[in-house]
Design an enzyme around this catalytic site. Structure first.
Site, PDB file in Angstrom:
ATOM      1  N   LYS A   1       3.692   6.186   3.992  1.00 42.55           N
ATOM      2  CA  LYS A   1       2.670   5.014   4.011  1.00 42.55           C
ATOM      3  C   LYS A   1       2.176   4.468   4.894  1.00 42.55           C
ATOM      4  CE  LYS A   1       6.182   3.983   0.183  1.00 42.55           C
ATOM      5  NZ  LYS A   1       6.886   2.721  -0.217  1.00 42.55           N
TER       6      LYS A   1
ATOM      7  N   ARG B   1      15.181  -2.911  -7.825  1.00 44.52           N
ATOM      8  CA  ARG B   1      13.716  -3.124  -7.537  1.00 44.52           C
ATOM      9  C   ARG B   1      13.687  -2.968  -9.298  1.00 44.52           C
ATOM     10  NH1 ARG B   1      11.199  -0.030  -3.713  1.00 44.52           N
ATOM     11  NH2 ARG B   1      12.638   1.455  -2.314  1.00 44.52           N
TER      12      ARG B   1
ATOM     13  N   PRO C   1       0.771  -1.273   0.090  1.00 47.38           N
ATOM     14  CA  PRO C   1      -0.049   0.183  -0.021  1.00 47.38           C
ATOM     15  C   PRO C   1       0.810   1.109   0.567  1.00 47.38           C
ATOM     16  CG  PRO C   1      -0.827  -1.500   1.958  1.00 47.38           C
ATOM     17  CD  PRO C   1       0.335  -1.899   1.151  1.00 47.38           C
ATOM     18  N   GLU C   2       0.675   2.376  -0.938  1.00 49.07           N
ATOM     19  CA  GLU C   2       1.612   3.384  -1.087  1.00 49.07           C
ATOM     20  C   GLU C   2       0.340   4.867  -0.273  1.00 49.07           C
ATOM     21  OE1 GLU C   2       3.381   3.664  -4.791  1.00 49.07           O
ATOM     22  OE2 GLU C   2       3.475   1.930  -4.554  1.00 49.07           O
TER      23      GLU C   2
END
Length: 274
Positions: free
Chosen positions: A61, A262, A5-6
Site C-alpha cells: 500500500k 475488523r 487506499p489499498e
C-alpha cells in the site's frame, strides 16, 4: 466514509504520477503538518528542492518516489489519505498536510492524519519493506506459490488476506470482495480450506484486484481535473459498504459484522465454509 487506499488505489496513483511528474524538477515544498514527515521541515525542503523523481514504485500500500539524488520519498496514505495534482485554483477545498510543486502544478497530500511522507535512503526503504509479504499480482504469484503461502497458516480468511506480512497490498475492502468472489465466508478458518477452495480463492484474488485496478480503485476523489478513472470501482463493489442491500448473485441481504476487531461485509446466503 473515510477509505484506506489499498493496492488498486495506490497502483492507480502510481500510473498517473508516472505520466505526470517524472523528471520534473521540484520547485517548491510546503509542510503544514510536521508529524507527516520524519525529518526537520528545513532539511526536508532542502533535500527536495531542485531534485527530480526518476521513478515511482509501489510496494503493497506504499508508494516510493525515487529521487535523482539517490534518496527515496516513502508515502503511506493510511485511512482517509489521498492525493490531488493540479493548480491552486482547482484543488479540493480541504486542508493539505504537504504540498510539492512542479512549476505551475502541485501534488497535494490531503488527509494525512495517520499517513506520512518520509524521506529515506534506499537501504532504509529496503529494511522497512523486508517484512512485507509478496505482491499478489506479481507474475511469480502462481496458484502453487499461493497455496504454499497458505499452508500451515491458521486463523480467519479475512485476517490472513489483510496481513501485510503474508501478502502485501490487500486491506478491508478487497479482502471482503475477494472472499465474496470465492464464495467463502470471511470467518472461514484458513486451515480448513480444501484444495479446491484455495484454487478458487487464488482466482478470486487475481480477478478482483485486476478489475479494481482497471476500474480505478474505490477512492471517490478525482486525482486531477478531467480524471474519469479514479474511483470508478466504487460502484462495482459487491459487498463492501453495502450492508442491508441485496446480493447481486443470490438476492440475499448483505450483512455487516465484526471479526477480530475488523468490520466485515458478506452475504450469508451464498458465501460458505468451503
Amino acid at each position: 466514509m473515510n477509505k484506506m487506499p489499498e493496492l488498486p488505489e495506490m497502483e492507480n496513483y502510481r500510473r498517473l504520477l508516472s505520466e505526470l511528474i517524472i523528471n520534473a524538477p521540484i520547485t517548491n515544498v510546503v509542510v503544514n503538518r510536521e508529524k507527516s514527515i520524519n525529518v526537520p521541515v528545513e532539511s526536508f525542503k532542502e533535500e527536495l528542492l531542485g531534485t527530480r523523481t526518476i521513478f515511482v514504485e509501489r510496494r503493497g500500500k506504499h508508494l516510493i518516489f525515487h529521487l535523482n539524488n539517490g534518496r527515496r520519498l516513502l508515502l503511506h496514505l493510511m485511512l482517509g489519505g489521498l492525493m490531488y495534482y493540479g493548480t491552486e485554483e482547482d484543488r479540493p477545498k480541504r486542508s493539505t498536510q504537504i504540498e510539492i510543486s512542479f512549476g505551475d502544478r502541485t501534488l497535494y497530500f490531503i488527509g494525512l492524519r495517520l499517513g506520512h511522507l518520509h524521506l529515506h535512503s534506499a537501504k532504509e526503504v529496503d529494511e522497512l519493506f523486508a517484512p512485507l509479504g509478496p505482491e499478489p499480482l506479481d507474475r511469480r504469484m502462481t496458484p502453487e506459490k499461493f497455496a504454499g503461502i497458505l499452508q500451515g497458516r491458521r486463523g480467519s480468511l479475512k485476517s490472513l488476506l489483510v496481513n501485510q506480512h503474508v501478502i502485501a497490498g490487500i486491506g478491508n475492502c478487497y479482502a471482503d470482495e475477494i472472499a465474496y468472489e470465492a464464495g467463502l465466508l470471511p470467518s472461514v478458518k484458513v486451515q480448513d480450506l480444501t484444495e479446491a477452495s484455495v484454487a478458487r480463492l487464488y482466482d478470486a484474488m487475481q480477478k478482483v484486484l485486476r478489475e479494481a485496478l482497471e476500474g480505478g480503485g474505490y477512492m471517490d476523489t478525482p486525482f486531477m481535473v478531467g480524471d474519469q478513472l479514479t474511483g470508478g470501482y466504487d460502484d462495482q463493489c459487491k459487498v463492501y459498504d453495502r450492508e442491508g442491500e441485496a446480493c447481486y448473485r443470490c438476492g440475499g441481504t448483505i450483512k455487516k459484522s465484526e471479526l477480530n476487531g475488523r468490520k466485515v461485509f458478506y452475504c450469508p446466503s451464498c458465501q460458505h465454509e468451503q
